[in-house]
Design an enzyme around this catalytic site. Structure first.
Site, PDB file in Angstrom:
ATOM      1  N   LYS A 185       0.854  -1.206   0.000  1.00 42.31           N
ATOM      2  CA  LYS A 185       0.000   0.000   0.000  1.00 42.31           C
ATOM      3  C   LYS A 185       0.884   1.248   0.000  1.00 42.31           C
ATOM      4  CE  LYS A 185      -4.008   2.322   0.732  1.00 42.31           C
ATOM      5  NZ  LYS A 185      -4.601   2.785   1.964  1.00 42.31           N
ATOM      6  N   ASN A 189       0.854   4.553  -2.500  1.00 44.22           N
ATOM      7  CA  ASN A 189       0.747   5.938  -2.014  1.00 44.22           C
ATOM      8  C   ASN A 189       1.968   6.770  -2.389  1.00 44.22           C
ATOM      9  OD1 ASN A 189      -0.942   4.614   0.817  1.00 44.22           O
ATOM     10  ND2 ASN A 189      -1.870   5.880  -0.742  1.00 44.22           N
ATOM     11  N   ASN A 203      -6.066  11.172  -9.750  1.00 43.56           N
ATOM     12  CA  ASN A 203      -5.147  10.022  -9.802  1.00 43.56           C
ATOM     13  C   ASN A 203      -4.943   9.487 -11.215  1.00 43.56           C
ATOM     14  OD1 ASN A 203      -5.265  10.358  -7.084  1.00 43.56           O
ATOM     15  ND2 ASN A 203      -6.198   8.377  -6.617  1.00 43.56           N
TER      16      ASN A 203
HETATM   17  O1  PAF Z   1      -4.367   8.070  -0.111  1.00 50.12           O
HETATM   18  C1  PAF Z   1      -5.159   7.920  -1.062  1.00 50.12           C
HETATM   19  O2  PAF Z   1      -5.718   8.852  -1.637  1.00 50.12           O
HETATM   20  C2  PAF Z   1      -5.494   6.499  -1.488  1.00 50.12           C
HETATM   21  O3  PAF Z   1      -4.750   5.596  -0.693  1.00 50.12           O
HETATM   22  C3  PAF Z   1      -5.277   6.176  -2.969  1.00 50.12           C
HETATM   23  C4  PAF Z   1      -5.258   4.678  -3.181  1.00 50.12           C
HETATM   24  C5  PAF Z   1      -4.017   6.803  -3.506  1.00 50.12           C
HETATM   25  C6  PAF Z   1      -6.490   6.622  -3.761  1.00 50.12           C
HETATM   26  O4  PAF Z   1      -6.699   7.991  -3.827  1.00 50.12           O
END
Ligand code: PAF
Length: 300
Positions: A185, A189, A203
């Site tokens: 994860k 990020n 994104n």
């Molecule tokens: O921090 C975030 O915004 C989320 O973890 C992600 C997966 C980048 C989606 O916006």
């Protein structure tokens, strides 16, 4: 089951509300008084991803001690505030399993400076939530949640947490490799958040444009090298690109923080990659630059 949520912004209010709707005795703890007032008086109002709206009664307070001793605590403050928030809540955590589903590296370690390592269950979640106003959140999207015992063999705590969350509608698995899951994860990020915050783009632009792909891939490759030096083999940029596509219209959490003038999680993400790279003698120029630019933006 007595539950406290330490940090009841968008995610904390969502998870606390869902647990309360499933019968848990939930106290939401937060520093924002107007939000806490509405939560305590009216309950937490959740708009589901399908547009249904319901209000669930909960207790809420700015003073952790008012919650009394709890069996389960979910820590949902921004990673920069973890230690301070858990220290403030220490008196109610003596018998609690303490769960972190926060972004970034280092949260379980911060929590374990206050509670026993064996009490810490860590994890990641793909659920999304937005704070719409005092007492009200939008459950922006569902996705997998994974938890695991972080410091030791699982003594059943992670299973129990997974059962409670799943029963509340947050489908949760247990992983024996939770540290690697957290790194996966983090890699996403690290690839998405700083670049979208600085360029003020959604994104999807990181996968859909050449400069976006270049930045995402370079930042994630550096993160993969640091993870490898710490013994974790990650999936790499292709996975982060997939997430950028899947969340194409999202404003990343770091972009929301920068735009709202709030402190970001940069020190737990790209900033922490830089610190760990130094320890391993690795160069991570892209993460170093992204971290410095976000630090600069935070001082505006
Ligand atoms: O921090 C975030 O915004 C989320 O973890 C992600 C997966 C980048 C989606 O916006």
């Amino acid at each position: 089951m007595r539950v406290a949520v330490v940090g009841s912004g968008a995610m904390g209010s969502l998870f606390g509300g869902l647990l309360a709707a499933d019968g848990a005795d939930v106290t939401l703890i937060d520093v924002r008084e107007p939000h806490v007032d509405v939560l305590d008086r009216e309950g937490v109002t959740i708009e589901s991803p399908e547009g249904e709206v319901r209000t669930i009664p909960v207790a809420a307070t700015t003073d952790p001690e008012e919650a009394g001793a709890v069996d389960l605590a979910l820590v949902f403050v921004k990673a920069v505030h973890t230690r301070e928030a858990v220290e403030d809540a220490a008196p109610i955590l003596r018998e609690a399993t303490v769960v972190t589903l926060q972004n970034g590296l280092g949260n379980p370690e911060e929590i374990a400076t206050v509670v026993d390592e064996g009490a810490v269950v860590a994890g990641v979640t793909a659920h999304g939530s937005t704070l719409l106003g005092p007492g009200r959140v939008r459950h922006a999207g569902r996705g997998p949640t994974t938890v695991g015992s972080y410091f030791s063999e699982d003594d059943g705590r992670a299973e129990l947490v997974a059962d409670r969350l799943t029963s509340a509608g947050v489908e949760t698995d247990v992983s024996p490799e939770i540290e690697r899951e957290i790194w996966e994860k983090v890699a996403v990020n690290v690839g998405i958040n700083a670049a979208t915050a600085l360029a003020r783009v959604e994104n999807g632009r990181l996968d859909g444009t050449e400069p976006g792909r270049r930045l995402l891939e370079a930042a994630v490759e550096e993160c993969v090298a640091v993870a490898a030096a710490e013994g974790h083999e990650l999936r790499g940029p292709a996975h982060a690109r997939e997430v950028a596509r899947a969340t194409a219209t999202n404003r990343s959490s770091m972009r929301q923080d920068v735009e709202a003038g709030r402190p970001t999680e940069i020190e737990r993400l790209n900033g922490e990659i830089v610190r760990r790279a130094e320890r391993h003698g690795l160069e991570v120029p892209v993460n170093r630059t992204l971290a410095d630019l976000v630090r600069l933006a935070e001082t505006e």
